[in-house]
Motif scaffolding. Structure first.
Motif, mmCIF file in Angstrom:
data_model
loop_
_atom_site.group_PDB
_atom_site.id
_atom_site.type_symbol
_atom_site.label_atom_id
_atom_site.label_comp_id
_atom_site.label_asym_id
_atom_site.label_seq_id
_atom_site.Cartn_x
_atom_site.Cartn_y
_atom_site.Cartn_z
ATOM 1 N N ASN A 5 -42.111 0.823 -17.833
ATOM 2 C CA ASN A 5 -41.112 0.308 -16.911
ATOM 3 C C ASN A 5 -41.470 -1.032 -16.312
ATOM 4 O O ASN A 5 -40.611 -1.726 -15.780
ATOM 5 C CB ASN A 5 -40.949 1.321 -15.771
ATOM 6 C CG ASN A 5 -39.529 1.410 -15.281
ATOM 7 O OD1 ASN A 5 -38.623 1.066 -16.004
ATOM 8 N ND2 ASN A 5 -39.360 1.864 -14.069
ATOM 9 N N THR A 6 -42.746 -1.413 -16.347
ATOM 10 C CA THR A 6 -43.190 -2.592 -15.623
ATOM 11 C C THR A 6 -44.163 -3.391 -16.463
ATOM 12 O O THR A 6 -45.040 -2.841 -17.097
ATOM 13 C CB THR A 6 -43.874 -2.185 -14.304
ATOM 14 O OG1 THR A 6 -42.962 -1.404 -13.558
ATOM 15 C CG2 THR A 6 -44.276 -3.398 -13.500
ATOM 16 N N ASP A 21 -37.394 -3.152 -10.215
ATOM 17 C CA ASP A 21 -36.636 -1.902 -10.418
ATOM 18 C C ASP A 21 -35.143 -2.163 -10.623
ATOM 19 O O ASP A 21 -34.286 -1.474 -10.057
ATOM 20 C CB ASP A 21 -36.850 -0.942 -9.246
ATOM 21 C CG ASP A 21 -38.280 -0.457 -9.147
ATOM 22 O OD1 ASP A 21 -38.944 -0.355 -10.199
ATOM 23 O OD2 ASP A 21 -38.750 -0.207 -8.021
ATOM 24 N N VAL A 22 -34.813 -3.121 -11.448
ATOM 25 C CA VAL A 22 -33.417 -3.501 -11.642
ATOM 26 C C VAL A 22 -32.730 -2.531 -12.607
ATOM 27 O O VAL A 22 -33.229 -2.252 -13.701
ATOM 28 C CB VAL A 22 -33.312 -4.947 -12.161
ATOM 29 C CG1 VAL A 22 -31.897 -5.239 -12.656
ATOM 30 C CG2 VAL A 22 -33.693 -5.921 -11.060
ATOM 31 N N VAL A 23 -31.581 -2.034 -12.163
ATOM 32 C CA VAL A 23 -30.734 -1.156 -12.973
ATOM 33 C C VAL A 23 -29.374 -1.824 -13.120
ATOM 34 O O VAL A 23 -28.805 -2.325 -12.149
ATOM 35 C CB VAL A 23 -30.565 0.225 -12.315
ATOM 36 C CG1 VAL A 23 -29.539 1.074 -13.079
ATOM 37 C CG2 VAL A 23 -31.911 0.948 -12.248
ATOM 38 N N ARG A 33 -27.233 2.611 -19.647
ATOM 39 C CA ARG A 33 -27.856 1.613 -18.792
ATOM 40 C C ARG A 33 -28.368 0.451 -19.639
ATOM 41 O O ARG A 33 -29.258 0.624 -20.465
ATOM 42 C CB ARG A 33 -29.011 2.223 -17.999
ATOM 43 C CG ARG A 33 -28.560 3.162 -16.898
ATOM 44 C CD ARG A 33 -29.738 3.625 -16.063
ATOM 45 N NE ARG A 33 -29.291 4.363 -14.884
ATOM 46 C CZ ARG A 33 -30.098 4.793 -13.929
ATOM 47 N NH1 ARG A 33 -31.405 4.568 -14.024
ATOM 48 N NH2 ARG A 33 -29.618 5.447 -12.889
ATOM 49 N N ASP A 36 -32.773 -0.390 -17.230
ATOM 50 C CA ASP A 36 -33.104 0.927 -16.673
ATOM 51 C C ASP A 36 -34.389 0.854 -15.859
ATOM 52 O O ASP A 36 -35.454 1.258 -16.298
ATOM 53 C CB ASP A 36 -33.247 1.933 -17.814
ATOM 54 C CG ASP A 36 -33.388 3.372 -17.329
ATOM 55 O OD1 ASP A 36 -33.180 3.622 -16.128
ATOM 56 O OD2 ASP A 36 -33.709 4.238 -18.167
ATOM 57 N N GLY A 37 -34.288 0.253 -14.652
ATOM 58 C CA GLY A 37 -35.446 0.179 -13.768
ATOM 59 C C GLY A 37 -36.466 -0.851 -14.196
ATOM 60 O O GLY A 37 -37.672 -0.592 -14.172
ATOM 61 N N SER A 39 -38.875 -4.041 -14.045
ATOM 62 C CA SER A 39 -39.629 -4.908 -13.140
ATOM 63 C C SER A 39 -40.416 -5.907 -13.977
ATOM 64 O O SER A 39 -41.175 -5.521 -14.861
ATOM 65 C CB SER A 39 -40.603 -4.096 -12.269
ATOM 66 O OG SER A 39 -39.919 -3.253 -11.375
ATOM 67 N N SER A 73 -28.648 -1.753 -8.811
ATOM 68 C CA SER A 73 -29.688 -1.493 -7.818
ATOM 69 C C SER A 73 -30.929 -2.276 -8.198
ATOM 70 O O SER A 73 -31.025 -2.823 -9.294
ATOM 71 C CB SER A 73 -30.009 0.002 -7.724
ATOM 72 O OG SER A 73 -30.516 0.489 -8.957
ATOM 73 N N GLY A 74 -31.890 -2.337 -7.273
ATOM 74 C CA GLY A 74 -33.083 -3.140 -7.478
ATOM 75 C C GLY A 74 -32.913 -4.515 -6.854
ATOM 76 O O GLY A 74 -31.856 -4.851 -6.299
ATOM 77 N N ARG A 230 -35.488 -0.913 -21.173
ATOM 78 C CA ARG A 230 -36.748 -0.775 -20.448
ATOM 79 C C ARG A 230 -37.798 -1.720 -21.017
ATOM 80 O O ARG A 230 -37.789 -2.029 -22.204
ATOM 81 C CB ARG A 230 -37.265 0.678 -20.538
ATOM 82 C CG ARG A 230 -36.354 1.678 -19.851
ATOM 83 C CD ARG A 230 -36.726 3.112 -20.200
ATOM 84 N NE ARG A 230 -38.022 3.488 -19.654
ATOM 85 C CZ ARG A 230 -38.212 3.955 -18.420
ATOM 86 N NH1 ARG A 230 -37.190 4.072 -17.585
ATOM 87 N NH2 ARG A 230 -39.407 4.311 -18.008
#
Length: 253
Positions: A5-6, A21-23, A33, A36-37, A39, A73-74, A230
């Protein structure tokens, strides 16, 4: 931190762009998505390539990072300021101050000369163009003497040079390039990549480039890889061979 994720932040310089954490989901009925979260951060004076299979979220990442699209979000930070929640016209103003764009399709106006295409974004923003700097960037991209030509008189590679000069004319902190060599022949593509590399090395501008081409990605300082929205991998000091190997692994996931 979860490598699914990161991706680690670049250590060379302070971040100019940061996604946390961008969605982003597009309401197409499938509810997939696009991001999907995610960073990831991009440092000042660095050249980053973004790669992944078709539909992996590359262009969506670019659009959210540049403020062209809003995340569900994020947080999206540009030069330390969160832009994801800014309203228009504040977002437009921030984007015009700090961001330059280079697209595969050039996005030049055929009715305008090279000179007026380069100055157009600043004039639309109500900013008095720095004509001395505009002349310098036109010279830097190898188009001195072609200021009065119109896009129809230029090759594809020359059109992309105009697009790069236009991006540089406002002295942006970051240039987002979406497949900037996709419509060019091999020689012209190399010239444009060399110019992007020079922008990073001589001006300290950050460049974030989406590409599908391992040879193009090899001009970057690092490559980040997406799959299914991701962040799944990254590669420092890339070569075309290493990038191709990583892409095969990412595509096989």
């Amino acid at each position: 931190m979860d490598m699914q994720n990161t991706i680690g932040y670049p250590a060379r310089d302070a971040e100019v762009v940061e996604l946390v954490d961008v969605v982003k989901t597009y309401p197409d009925g499938a509810g997939v998505r696009a991001l999907d979260g995610v960073s990831v951060a991009f440092g000042r004076g660095t050249f980053s390539a973004v790669m992944g299979p078709s539909g992996s979220g590359k262009s969506t990442l670019l659009h959210c990072a540049a403020g062209l699209d809003r995340p569900d979000s994020g947080r999206v930070m540009l030069a330390g300021r969160e832009i994801g929640t800014l309203r228009e016209p504040a977002l437009t103003k921030e984007r015009r101050r700090r961001v330059g764009f280079v697209f595969q399709s050039y996005n030049l106006l055929d009715a305008l000369s090279v000179w007026h295409n380069v100055l157009l974004p600043q004039r639309l923003a109500g900013v008095r163009p720095d004509q001395r700097w505009a002349r310098e960037v036109i010279a830097r991209v190898g188009l001195k003497g072609r200021e009065n030509d119109r896009p129809g008189q230029l090759s594809g590679g020359q059109k992309q040079r105009v697009a790069l000069a236009r991006a540089l004319a406002a002295r942006p902190e970051v240039i987002f390039a979406d497949e900037p060599t996709g419509a060019l022949d091999l020689a012209s593509g190399r010239e444009v990549l060399g110019l992007l590399r020079e922008v990073v090395d001589s001006l300290g501008t950050a460049v974030v480039m989406v590409t599908h081409d391992p040879a193009a990605a090899a001009w970057a300082d690092r490559v980040v890889f997406l799959a299914d929205g991701r962040m799944v991998d990254e590669l420092a000091d890339p070569t075309a061979e290493k990038v191709a190997e990583r892409m095969m692994a990412v595509s096989a996931r």
